[in-house]
Motif scaffolding. Sequence first.
Motif, PDB file in Angstrom:
ATOM      1  N   GLY A  11       5.127 -67.182  27.308  1.00  0.00           N
ATOM      2  CA  GLY A  11       5.453 -66.449  26.097  1.00  0.00           C
ATOM      3  C   GLY A  11       4.997 -67.187  24.859  1.00  0.00           C
ATOM      4  O   GLY A  11       4.251 -68.164  24.924  1.00  0.00           O
ATOM      5  N   SER A  12       5.443 -66.741  23.706  1.00  0.00           N
ATOM      6  CA  SER A  12       5.059 -67.341  22.431  1.00  0.00           C
ATOM      7  C   SER A  12       6.294 -67.841  21.696  1.00  0.00           C
ATOM      8  O   SER A  12       6.935 -67.086  20.964  1.00  0.00           O
ATOM      9  CB  SER A  12       4.312 -66.323  21.567  1.00  0.00           C
ATOM     10  N   PRO A  13       6.650 -69.114  21.873  1.00  0.00           N
ATOM     11  CA  PRO A  13       7.820 -69.655  21.180  1.00  0.00           C
ATOM     12  C   PRO A  13       7.660 -69.597  19.656  1.00  0.00           C
ATOM     13  O   PRO A  13       8.614 -69.295  18.942  1.00  0.00           O
ATOM     14  CB  PRO A  13       7.903 -71.105  21.658  1.00  0.00           C
ATOM     15  N   VAL A  18       9.344 -66.925  14.504  1.00  0.00           N
ATOM     16  CA  VAL A  18       8.998 -66.079  13.356  1.00  0.00           C
ATOM     17  C   VAL A  18       9.740 -64.748  13.447  1.00  0.00           C
ATOM     18  O   VAL A  18      10.292 -64.255  12.455  1.00  0.00           O
ATOM     19  CB  VAL A  18       7.466 -65.861  13.258  1.00  0.00           C
ATOM     20  N   ASP A  19       9.801 -64.164  14.644  1.00  0.00           N
ATOM     21  CA  ASP A  19      10.510 -62.900  14.845  1.00  0.00           C
ATOM     22  C   ASP A  19      11.999 -63.046  14.541  1.00  0.00           C
ATOM     23  O   ASP A  19      12.593 -62.196  13.868  1.00  0.00           O
ATOM     24  CB  ASP A  19      10.302 -62.413  16.283  1.00  0.00           C
ATOM     25  N   SER A  97      15.703 -62.567  23.499  1.00  0.00           N
ATOM     26  CA  SER A  97      14.695 -62.145  24.465  1.00  0.00           C
ATOM     27  C   SER A  97      13.611 -61.372  23.726  1.00  0.00           C
ATOM     28  O   SER A  97      13.896 -60.383  23.061  1.00  0.00           O
ATOM     29  CB  SER A  97      15.342 -61.260  25.535  1.00  0.00           C
ATOM     30  N   GLY A  98      12.400 -61.867  23.815  1.00  0.00           N
ATOM     31  CA  GLY A  98      11.274 -61.224  23.151  1.00  0.00           C
ATOM     32  C   GLY A  98      10.071 -62.147  23.177  1.00  0.00           C
ATOM     33  O   GLY A  98      10.181 -63.311  23.554  1.00  0.00           O
ATOM     34  N   VAL A 134      12.508 -69.615  29.202  1.00  0.00           N
ATOM     35  CA  VAL A 134      12.038 -69.160  30.511  1.00  0.00           C
ATOM     36  C   VAL A 134      11.237 -67.884  30.275  1.00  0.00           C
ATOM     37  O   VAL A 134      11.483 -67.164  29.317  1.00  0.00           O
ATOM     38  CB  VAL A 134      13.204 -68.903  31.502  1.00  0.00           C
ATOM     39  N   PRO A 135      10.251 -67.612  31.134  1.00  0.00           N
ATOM     40  CA  PRO A 135       9.448 -66.402  30.956  1.00  0.00           C
ATOM     41  C   PRO A 135      10.307 -65.149  31.092  1.00  0.00           C
ATOM     42  O   PRO A 135      11.290 -65.129  31.827  1.00  0.00           O
ATOM     43  CB  PRO A 135       8.424 -66.466  32.091  1.00  0.00           C
ATOM     44  N   ASP A 136       9.923 -64.113  30.373  1.00  0.00           N
ATOM     45  CA  ASP A 136      10.617 -62.845  30.449  1.00  0.00           C
ATOM     46  C   ASP A 136       9.570 -61.750  30.596  1.00  0.00           C
ATOM     47  O   ASP A 136       8.568 -61.751  29.908  1.00  0.00           O
ATOM     48  CB  ASP A 136      11.434 -62.606  29.181  1.00  0.00           C
TER      49      ASP A 136
END
Length: 144
Positions: A11-13, A18-19, A97-98, A134-136
């Motif tokens: 993912g993109s930490p 930022v989100d 989660s995102g 962890v990946p989602d």
Amino acid sequence: MWNDNEFLLSGSPEGAVVDILTNDTPELYGSAIISTNMVGFVPYQRRIVVSQEGSVRVFPKIDRPRIDIDVYGERRTPTEIMADIVIASLRRAVGYSGMGLVITDMELEVGKTRVPDPLQETSRYFLSVRLTTVPDGTPLVLPS
């Protein structure tokens, strides 16, 4: 459950932070520009710059990225308050989660530090957090 021949994206930490600051932090709505770069920066402008400075893969499916955050503002007090809001927002983001990941833990690695910028004539605070993610989502399976 994942098997051994699945490729897991971490993912993109950086994007997740930022989100969180843009969409899940009402205290910052409309008060600062939140981005991953300094493009268009003007002295005395309120800006929060997020950058991923490394990562430690603890286990095949667990990632521990370090995120550095620079908070800029027109004066010392509002800039320090924004830095406090960033820390509080990331503490309450555990469970987010995102962006292809789930944040399971957050540690403040380098606490809020005043770093005045005499060339820009602006107030600046720096802090660094260590996320555990962890990946989602759906894992990618390598072709057989």
